[in-house]
Write a protein that holds these residues in place. Structure first.
Motif, PDB file in Angstrom:
ATOM      1  N   ASP A 153       0.842  -1.193   0.000  1.00 43.17           N
ATOM      2  CA  ASP A 153       0.000   0.000   0.000  1.00 43.17           C
ATOM      3  C   ASP A 153       0.880   1.246   0.000  1.00 43.17           C
ATOM      4  N   VAL A 154       0.204   2.402  -0.192  1.00 39.19           N
ATOM      5  CA  VAL A 154       0.885   3.702  -0.190  1.00 39.19           C
ATOM      6  C   VAL A 154       0.212   4.566   0.880  1.00 39.19           C
ATOM      7  N   PRO A 155       0.837   4.681   2.060  1.00 33.58           N
ATOM      8  CA  PRO A 155       0.220   5.468   3.146  1.00 33.58           C
ATOM      9  C   PRO A 155       0.093   6.941   2.772  1.00 33.58           C
ATOM     10  N   VAL A 156      -0.826   7.617   3.441  1.00 33.07           N
ATOM     11  CA  VAL A 156      -1.053   9.047   3.202  1.00 33.07           C
ATOM     12  C   VAL A 156       0.156   9.826   3.719  1.00 33.07           C
ATOM     13  N   ARG A 157       0.800  10.560   2.833  1.00 33.38           N
ATOM     14  CA  ARG A 157       2.074  11.203   3.177  1.00 33.38           C
ATOM     15  C   ARG A 157       1.942  12.234   4.292  1.00 33.38           C
ATOM     16  N   ARG A 158       0.833  12.974   4.313  1.00 34.58           N
ATOM     17  CA  ARG A 158       0.702  14.041   5.326  1.00 34.58           C
ATOM     18  C   ARG A 158       0.619  13.488   6.742  1.00 34.58           C
ATOM     19  N   GLU A 159       0.383  12.178   6.879  1.00 37.99           N
ATOM     20  CA  GLU A 159       0.324  11.562   8.199  1.00 37.99           C
ATOM     21  C   GLU A 159       1.652  10.949   8.624  1.00 37.99           C
ATOM     22  N   LEU A 160       2.666  11.030   7.761  1.00 35.83           N
ATOM     23  CA  LEU A 160       3.925  10.326   8.007  1.00 35.83           C
ATOM     24  C   LEU A 160       5.049  11.295   8.370  1.00 35.83           C
ATOM     25  N   TYR A 161       5.861  10.876   9.329  1.00 37.33           N
ATOM     26  CA  TYR A 161       7.015  11.657   9.771  1.00 37.33           C
ATOM     27  C   TYR A 161       8.214  10.734   9.892  1.00 37.33           C
ATOM     28  N   LEU A 162       9.400  11.323   9.808  1.00 32.26           N
ATOM     29  CA  LEU A 162      10.638  10.584  10.005  1.00 32.26           C
ATOM     30  C   LEU A 162      11.143  10.864  11.419  1.00 32.26           C
ATOM     31  N   GLY A 163      11.371   9.807  12.164  1.00 28.57           N
ATOM     32  CA  GLY A 163      11.808   9.963  13.535  1.00 28.57           C
ATOM     33  C   GLY A 163      13.282  10.305  13.639  1.00 28.57           C
ATOM     34  N   GLN A 164      13.605  11.211  14.551  1.00 31.60           N
ATOM     35  CA  GLN A 164      14.986  11.557  14.865  1.00 31.60           C
ATOM     36  C   GLN A 164      15.184  11.346  16.373  1.00 31.60           C
ATOM     37  N   THR A 165      16.239  11.882  16.899  1.00 33.21           N
ATOM     38  CA  THR A 165      16.403  12.059  18.334  1.00 33.21           C
ATOM     39  C   THR A 165      16.860  13.503  18.522  1.00 33.21           C
ATOM     40  N   PRO A 166      16.666  14.064  19.722  1.00 28.06           N
ATOM     41  CA  PRO A 166      16.331  13.439  20.991  1.00 28.06           C
ATOM     42  C   PRO A 166      14.888  12.945  21.065  1.00 28.06           C
ATOM     43  N   GLN A 167      14.714  11.947  21.973  1.00 26.54           N
ATOM     44  CA  GLN A 167      13.420  11.590  22.504  1.00 26.54           C
ATOM     45  C   GLN A 167      13.511  11.876  23.997  1.00 26.54           C
ATOM     46  N   SER A 168      12.557  12.628  24.511  1.00 22.16           N
ATOM     47  CA  SER A 168      12.708  13.127  25.884  1.00 22.16           C
ATOM     48  C   SER A 168      11.486  12.806  26.731  1.00 22.16           C
ATOM     49  N   PHE A 169      11.747  12.504  28.011  1.00 19.54           N
ATOM     50  CA  PHE A 169      10.700  12.017  28.895  1.00 19.54           C
ATOM     51  C   PHE A 169      10.929  12.482  30.329  1.00 19.54           C
ATOM     52  N   LYS A 170       9.837  12.586  31.078  1.00 24.17           N
ATOM     53  CA  LYS A 170      10.001  12.653  32.520  1.00 24.17           C
ATOM     54  C   LYS A 170      10.585  11.321  32.975  1.00 24.17           C
ATOM     55  N   TYR A 171      11.452  11.382  33.972  1.00 23.25           N
ATOM     56  CA  TYR A 171      12.146  10.168  34.404  1.00 23.25           C
ATOM     57  C   TYR A 171      11.168   9.061  34.799  1.00 23.25           C
ATOM     58  N   SER A 172      10.113   9.414  35.511  1.00 22.93           N
ATOM     59  CA  SER A 172       9.155   8.411  35.970  1.00 22.93           C
ATOM     60  C   SER A 172       8.499   7.684  34.803  1.00 22.93           C
ATOM     61  N   ILE A 173       8.281   8.389  33.693  1.00 16.93           N
ATOM     62  CA  ILE A 173       7.606   7.798  32.539  1.00 16.93           C
ATOM     63  C   ILE A 173       8.517   6.837  31.796  1.00 16.93           C
ATOM     64  N   ILE A 174       9.762   7.228  31.550  1.00 15.47           N
ATOM     65  CA  ILE A 174      10.665   6.341  30.813  1.00 15.47           C
ATOM     66  C   ILE A 174      11.051   5.137  31.661  1.00 15.47           C
ATOM     67  N   LEU A 175      11.147   5.316  32.974  1.00 14.69           N
ATOM     68  CA  LEU A 175      11.423   4.178  33.853  1.00 14.69           C
ATOM     69  C   LEU A 175      10.263   3.185  33.825  1.00 14.69           C
TER      70      LEU A 175
END
Length: 236
Positions: A153-175
């Motif tokens: 299939d060919v997904p709708v382009r406007r809904e698609l993003y390319l992931g990078q970093t940083p990814q950031s979180f409150k410590y309690s959430i990532i733990l």
């Protein structure tokens, strides 16, 4: 407190260089990892840095930290067999210094052109929402194939993003996300945001930049050198 976790525990086999992982390749007199660390060390919003590093490179890293006076690096963490294990190792090491609302900024060592704007917005939105990912919209149409031979299939382009970093979180959430992943038998996740989503928590978006690319191939390395060289010329 805002703690940057820099992931330098991979082997970078796609580069085709056998004598050293890509994050330790020299670019204009210093390893790629050091270029990345200098950005976070100089950033006023970053309080401390943990570097997840391959065991064989801990001594070299310690020498570089002294040489380049990277004083915010408080922890050198043992790299895991997977990215997930490496991140978890860092989360465990910094546990005694963090409270639940502290922000953990997880970044690839092989993205040495991350901007201060991206770091700042990661911290601000992580404080507000608890979890954020840095992404850029895809400008190309994405084709999905299940077998590598024909289009599924060919997904709708406007809904698609390319992931990078940083990814950031409150410590309690990532733990919590990493604890649940291990409990559920998930041991080789390649994305921390996916682990947070598995906890039924929302992950918000920070706008990335094209220059915040990951050094993966020789073409990427050549592009990095060209950009750094142009920057040096602009400073003269």
């Amino acid at each position: 407190m805002n703690v940057a976790v820099i992931l330098a525990g991979g082997h970078g086999t796609r580069m085709g260089i056998i004598d050293k992982p890509k994050q330790f390749i020299d670019v204009y007199g210093k390893p790629i990892l050091i270029h990345t660390l200098e950005i976070f060390d100089a950033n006023l919003d970053i309080d401390a840095i943990a570097v997840v590093c391959l065991d064989d490179w801990h001594e070299d890293l310690s020498i570089w930290l002294r040489k380049y006076e990277l004083n915010k690096v408080k922890w050198i963490v043992r790299g895991g067999k997977t990215r997930q294990e490496s991140v978890r190792n860092a989360i465990e090491v910094i546990k005694t210094s963090c409270n639940g609302d502290d922000i953990v900024i997880i970044h690839d060592a092989a993205r040495p052109l991350v901007s201060n704007r991206i770091i700042k917005e990661n911290i601000e939105l992580a404080k507000k929402y608890g979890a954020v990912d840095t992404v850029i919209p895809t400008t190309d149409t994405i084709i999905r194939s299940k077998d590598g031979n024909k289009i599924f299939d060919v997904p709708v382009r406007r809904e698609l993003y390319l992931g990078q970093t940083p990814q950031s979180f409150k410590y309690s959430i990532i733990l919590e996300a990493h604890d649940k992943a291990v409990k559920d038998g998930i041991l080789d996740a390649t994305d921390d945001c996916q682990l947070v989503l598995n906890c039924n928590k929302d992950v918000y978006i920070v706008e990335g930049e094209k220059l915040n690319f990951k050094i993966t191939t020789m073409d990427d390395l050549l592009l990095l050198k060209a950009i750094i060289k142009l920057g040096k010329i602009g400073e003269i």
